[in-house]
Design a protein around this motif. Sequence first.
Motif, mmCIF file in Angstrom:
data_model
loop_
_atom_site.group_PDB
_atom_site.id
_atom_site.type_symbol
_atom_site.label_atom_id
_atom_site.label_comp_id
_atom_site.label_asym_id
_atom_site.label_seq_id
_atom_site.Cartn_x
_atom_site.Cartn_y
_atom_site.Cartn_z
ATOM 1 N N ALA A 6 -5.403 -6.675 -8.956
ATOM 2 C CA ALA A 6 -4.350 -5.751 -8.530
ATOM 3 C C ALA A 6 -4.932 -4.394 -8.162
ATOM 4 N N LEU A 10 -4.624 -2.661 -4.162
ATOM 5 C CA LEU A 10 -3.990 -1.389 -3.795
ATOM 6 C C LEU A 10 -4.773 -0.638 -2.712
ATOM 7 N N PRO A 274 2.518 -12.908 -5.764
ATOM 8 C CA PRO A 274 2.453 -11.540 -6.308
ATOM 9 C C PRO A 274 1.328 -10.706 -5.691
ATOM 10 N N LEU A 275 0.152 -11.338 -5.512
ATOM 11 C CA LEU A 275 -0.960 -10.630 -4.888
ATOM 12 C C LEU A 275 -0.640 -10.265 -3.441
ATOM 13 N N THR A 278 1.919 -7.470 -3.199
ATOM 14 C CA THR A 278 1.310 -6.165 -3.488
ATOM 15 C C THR A 278 0.504 -5.665 -2.297
ATOM 16 N N ALA A 281 2.928 -4.701 0.560
ATOM 17 C CA ALA A 281 3.652 -3.457 0.292
ATOM 18 C C ALA A 281 2.743 -2.246 0.481
ATOM 19 N N CYS A 282 1.507 -2.351 -0.004
ATOM 20 C CA CYS A 282 0.564 -1.242 0.192
ATOM 21 C C CYS A 282 0.230 -1.056 1.667
#
Length: 325
Positions: A6, A10, A274-275, A278, A281-282
Motif C-alpha cells: 500500500a 500511493l 483493493p490494490l 488504491t 484513486a491515487c
Amino acid sequence: MSVLIAAAALPCGLLIGLLLGALGGGGSVLAVPALVYLMGQSPHEATAGALVVVAVGAVSGLLCHARAGRVRWAAGATFGALGTAGSFAGSRWSAALDPGVLMAAFSVLMLVVAAGMVTRGTRKSERADAEAGSENRSENASKNRSENGSETTAKESPPRAHPARLRDAVCLREATRLRQAVRRSSSGRPTGPHISRTSPAPRPRPLRTIVTASAVGLLTGFFGVGGGFVVVPALTLVLGLEMPIAVGTSLLVILINSGVALATRAGTGSLDWPLLATLAACAAVGSHLGNRLAGHLRPRTLTTSFAALVAVLALAMAATTLTGL
C-alpha cells in the motif's frame, strides 16, 4: 494487501496521475512495471490490473474534455465499438503468452512510446517557435508601416489618381475575377490566386477505419495500456478530427477498449481489487494535480524527462527479462 504494498501504491499512483495530467497521456505505461516490480504482481495480472488505472484515468479526463465541448460522442463510440474485436483478441492473446515474452514485448512498447513523445515534443516546440517568429515579424511590419505612414503624412501628399483611371482599374479587376470563376466552374477545382488553403476533410474509408480501430483495440487488450499515442493520430488522420477534439474523443475510445479488455480478462485470473482501487484513486488525484501544474512547467523539459525515464525502465526490463529467458 500488505502495508508495504500500500505504501508503494500511493506514490506510484500519484506519479502516474501527475504524468497523465501534465502530459495528457503516456503515464499509464508505468502502471505495468510498477505492478510487476514494486507490488509483486505477475505480468498477466499487471497487464490486466493496469486496465483499471487506464479506465479511471480515461473517465476523469473525459469529464473535463466533455465540459469543454472537445468530445465527439458519435465518432468516438463508433471507433471504439469497431475496436472491440481487436481488444477481445488482444486480451486472449496476452493471457496465453509466456510471461517473459510478454514483458520483453512491453519493454519494446515503452521504447516506442519514449521515442514518440520526444518526436511529438520536438514538433510542438518547432511549431511554437515558428508561430512566435511570425508574430514578431508581423509586429515589426506593423511598426514599420506606422512609422512610414507618419513620415508620409509629414511630407507632401502624393497626387491622386484620376477618377476615370480608377474606374478602369476596377472594371479590369472585376473582369479578371469573372474569368477565374469561369475557369473554376469548368475545371471543377479552384485556380489562380484564390485557391483555398484549408485541407479538405478526408473521405470516409470504412475498411481503413475498421482496420485502424481493430489495431488500436488489439494494442489496448494485449498490453493493458490506453494507447493514446496511437489513438490520437488515428482519429486525426482517419476521421479528420482536429487535434483538441481528437485528444478528448480518444479518451472515449480508450474507455471502451479498456472496458472490453477488462471484461475479457475478468475470468482469466484473480485481480487484487483493493490494490488496484488504491492505485487508481491515487492516479485520479495525481491527474487533477497534474492538470494544475501543466501551466507552470516547461512542456518540452517535462516530456524529455519522462521519455528518458521510460527509456531507462524499458532497457532495465529488457535486460532483466532476456537474462531470465
